[in-house]
Each structure stands twice: as structure tokens, then as C-alpha cells.
Design a protein around this motif. Structure first.
Motif, PDB file in Angstrom:
ATOM      1  N   TYR A  60       0.814  -1.209   0.000  1.00 46.43           N
ATOM      2  CA  TYR A  60       0.000   0.000   0.000  1.00 46.43           C
ATOM      3  C   TYR A  60       0.851   1.264   0.000  1.00 46.43           C
ATOM      4  O   TYR A  60       0.466   2.280  -0.552  1.00 46.43           O
ATOM      5  N   GLY A  61       2.028   1.200   0.622  1.00 45.72           N
ATOM      6  CA  GLY A  61       2.930   2.349   0.630  1.00 45.72           C
ATOM      7  C   GLY A  61       3.370   2.729  -0.778  1.00 45.72           C
ATOM      8  O   GLY A  61       3.439   3.901  -1.132  1.00 45.72           O
ATOM      9  N   TYR A  62       3.667   1.724  -1.608  1.00 46.03           N
ATOM     10  CA  TYR A  62       4.070   1.970  -2.994  1.00 46.03           C
ATOM     11  C   TYR A  62       2.917   2.593  -3.779  1.00 46.03           C
ATOM     12  O   TYR A  62       3.103   3.563  -4.523  1.00 46.03           O
ATOM     13  N   GLU A  63       1.733   2.028  -3.615  1.00 43.74           N
ATOM     14  CA  GLU A  63       0.568   2.564  -4.325  1.00 43.74           C
ATOM     15  C   GLU A  63       0.305   4.021  -3.934  1.00 43.74           C
ATOM     16  O   GLU A  63       0.023   4.867  -4.790  1.00 43.74           O
ATOM     17  N   LYS A  64       0.406   4.302  -2.649  1.00 45.17           N
ATOM     18  CA  LYS A  64       0.168   5.657  -2.172  1.00 45.17           C
ATOM     19  C   LYS A  64       1.200   6.612  -2.753  1.00 45.17           C
ATOM     20  O   LYS A  64       0.869   7.715  -3.192  1.00 45.17           O
ATOM     21  N   ARG A  65       2.460   6.189  -2.777  1.00 47.31           N
ATOM     22  CA  ARG A  65       3.530   7.045  -3.313  1.00 47.31           C
ATOM     23  C   ARG A  65       3.313   7.318  -4.795  1.00 47.31           C
ATOM     24  O   ARG A  65       3.496   8.440  -5.268  1.00 47.31           O
ATOM     25  N   GLN A  66       2.904   6.317  -5.539  1.00 55.24           N
ATOM     26  CA  GLN A  66       2.652   6.509  -6.972  1.00 55.24           C
ATOM     27  C   GLN A  66       1.494   7.483  -7.191  1.00 55.24           C
ATOM     28  O   GLN A  66       1.532   8.330  -8.087  1.00 55.24           O
ATOM     29  N   LYS A  67       0.483   7.375  -6.355  1.00 54.09           N
ATOM     30  CA  LYS A  67      -0.665   8.278  -6.443  1.00 54.09           C
ATOM     31  C   LYS A  67      -0.240   9.715  -6.136  1.00 54.09           C
ATOM     32  O   LYS A  67      -0.643  10.658  -6.817  1.00 54.09           O
ATOM     33  N   GLU A  68       0.594   9.877  -5.103  1.00 52.21           N
ATOM     34  CA  GLU A  68       1.094  11.209  -4.731  1.00 52.21           C
ATOM     35  C   GLU A  68       1.945  11.805  -5.841  1.00 52.21           C
ATOM     36  O   GLU A  68       1.835  12.993  -6.154  1.00 52.21           O
ATOM     37  N   LEU A  69       2.808  10.981  -6.465  1.00 51.40           N
ATOM     38  CA  LEU A  69       3.655  11.465  -7.553  1.00 51.40           C
ATOM     39  C   LEU A  69       2.820  11.896  -8.758  1.00 51.40           C
ATOM     40  O   LEU A  69       3.107  12.914  -9.393  1.00 51.40           O
ATOM     41  N   ALA A  70       1.779  11.136  -9.072  1.00 54.16           N
ATOM     42  CA  ALA A  70       0.905  11.494 -10.191  1.00 54.16           C
ATOM     43  C   ALA A  70       0.172  12.806  -9.906  1.00 54.16           C
ATOM     44  O   ALA A  70       0.050  13.669 -10.779  1.00 54.16           O
ATOM     45  N   LYS A  71      -0.275  12.956  -8.677  1.00 53.94           N
ATOM     46  CA  LYS A  71      -0.970  14.180  -8.274  1.00 53.94           C
ATOM     47  C   LYS A  71      -0.035  15.383  -8.361  1.00 53.94           C
ATOM     48  O   LYS A  71      -0.412  16.454  -8.854  1.00 53.94           O
ATOM     49  N   LYS A 131       0.621  16.301 -12.039  1.00 52.12           N
ATOM     50  CA  LYS A 131      -0.534  16.968 -12.635  1.00 52.12           C
ATOM     51  C   LYS A 131      -0.609  18.423 -12.170  1.00 52.12           C
ATOM     52  O   LYS A 131      -0.877  19.327 -12.955  1.00 52.12           O
ATOM     53  N   LYS A 132      -0.330  18.644 -10.887  1.00 55.29           N
ATOM     54  CA  LYS A 132      -0.350  19.994 -10.337  1.00 55.29           C
ATOM     55  C   LYS A 132       0.721  20.863 -10.997  1.00 55.29           C
ATOM     56  O   LYS A 132       0.474  22.026 -11.342  1.00 55.29           O
ATOM     57  N   GLU A 133       1.915  20.310 -11.201  1.00 56.37           N
ATOM     58  CA  GLU A 133       2.997  21.043 -11.851  1.00 56.37           C
ATOM     59  C   GLU A 133       2.647  21.373 -13.298  1.00 56.37           C
ATOM     60  O   GLU A 133       2.932  22.467 -13.778  1.00 56.37           O
ATOM     61  N   GLU A 134       2.020  20.431 -14.005  1.00 59.75           N
ATOM     62  CA  GLU A 134       1.613  20.674 -15.392  1.00 59.75           C
ATOM     63  C   GLU A 134       0.587  21.800 -15.474  1.00 59.75           C
ATOM     64  O   GLU A 134       0.651  22.649 -16.354  1.00 59.75           O
ATOM     65  N   LYS A 135      -0.353  21.798 -14.538  1.00 61.75           N
ATOM     66  CA  LYS A 135      -1.369  22.856 -14.518  1.00 61.75           C
ATOM     67  C   LYS A 135      -0.736  24.211 -14.230  1.00 61.75           C
ATOM     68  O   LYS A 135      -1.083  25.210 -14.858  1.00 61.75           O
ATOM     69  N   ALA A 136       0.220  24.256 -13.292  1.00 62.75           N
ATOM     70  CA  ALA A 136       0.899  25.512 -12.966  1.00 62.75           C
ATOM     71  C   ALA A 136       1.713  25.998 -14.159  1.00 62.75           C
ATOM     72  O   ALA A 136       1.739  27.201 -14.462  1.00 62.75           O
ATOM     73  N   ARG A 137       2.371  25.083 -14.860  1.00 61.32           N
ATOM     74  CA  ARG A 137       3.157  25.443 -16.034  1.00 61.32           C
ATOM     75  C   ARG A 137       2.256  25.982 -17.137  1.00 61.32           C
ATOM     76  O   ARG A 137       2.567  26.996 -17.779  1.00 61.32           O
ATOM     77  N   ALA A 138       1.108  25.338 -17.361  1.00 59.09           N
ATOM     78  CA  ALA A 138       0.176  25.789 -18.390  1.00 59.09           C
ATOM     79  C   ALA A 138      -0.398  27.157 -18.032  1.00 59.09           C
ATOM     80  O   ALA A 138      -0.566  28.024 -18.896  1.00 59.09           O
ATOM     81  N   LYS A 139      -0.680  27.366 -16.760  1.00 56.00           N
ATOM     82  CA  LYS A 139      -1.224  28.653 -16.317  1.00 56.00           C
ATOM     83  C   LYS A 139      -0.201  29.761 -16.531  1.00 56.00           C
ATOM     84  O   LYS A 139      -0.541  30.849 -17.004  1.00 56.00           O
ATOM     85  N   ALA A 140       1.066  29.490 -16.193  1.00 53.81           N
ATOM     86  CA  ALA A 140       2.122  30.488 -16.387  1.00 53.81           C
ATOM     87  C   ALA A 140       2.303  30.794 -17.869  1.00 53.81           C
ATOM     88  O   ALA A 140       2.505  31.948 -18.257  1.00 53.81           O
TER      89      ALA A 140
END
Length: 67
Positions: free
Chosen positions: A6-17, A20-29
């Protein structure tokens, strides 16, 4: 049978999130630096809310005979 990691799954989910947040910030800039629609520029009297508050569009009180 292997137990789920479950730790691996959680980490992968956090990395994907995070990605996605970085991509949105880059697109906004990028949108801020290069607006695609020139009519929506800040300060444009047609779309600027501050200018609309100062100079509201004129609307006749009574209907005209021609319209």
C-alpha cells in the motif's frame, strides 16, 4: 500469495498528483505570458471588470420607436 504494498501505491498516487499539479501551474504560467485571445487582455475596456464598474454600458430607459 504476496501482500499488497500500500505504501508503494500511495507514493505513486502522490507522484501522479504532484505531476498533474505542476503541469497545470506550467500551463497557467504559459497562458499568462502568451494570451491566445487578444480581446481578453487586462485593461481592455470590453472585458475589464474595473472599467465596466466605472463606466457602465448605457441602456436607454425607454424603448425607442425604431427598435
Amino acid at each position: 500469495m504476496a501482500t499488497p504494498n500500500y505504501g508503494y501505491e500511495k507514493r505513486q498516487k502522490e507522484l501522479a498528483k504532484k505531476q498533474k499539479k505542476e503541469e497545470k501551474a506550467r500551463a497557467k504560467a504559459e497562458r499568462k505570458l502568451n494570451p491566445s485571445t487578444p480581446g481578453l487582455m487586462p485593461g481592455d475596456p470590453e472585458t475589464d471588470m474595473a472599467s465596466l464598474e466605472r463606466d457602465p454600458p448605457s441602456v436607454p430607459d425607454e424603448p425607442t420607436k425604431n427598435a
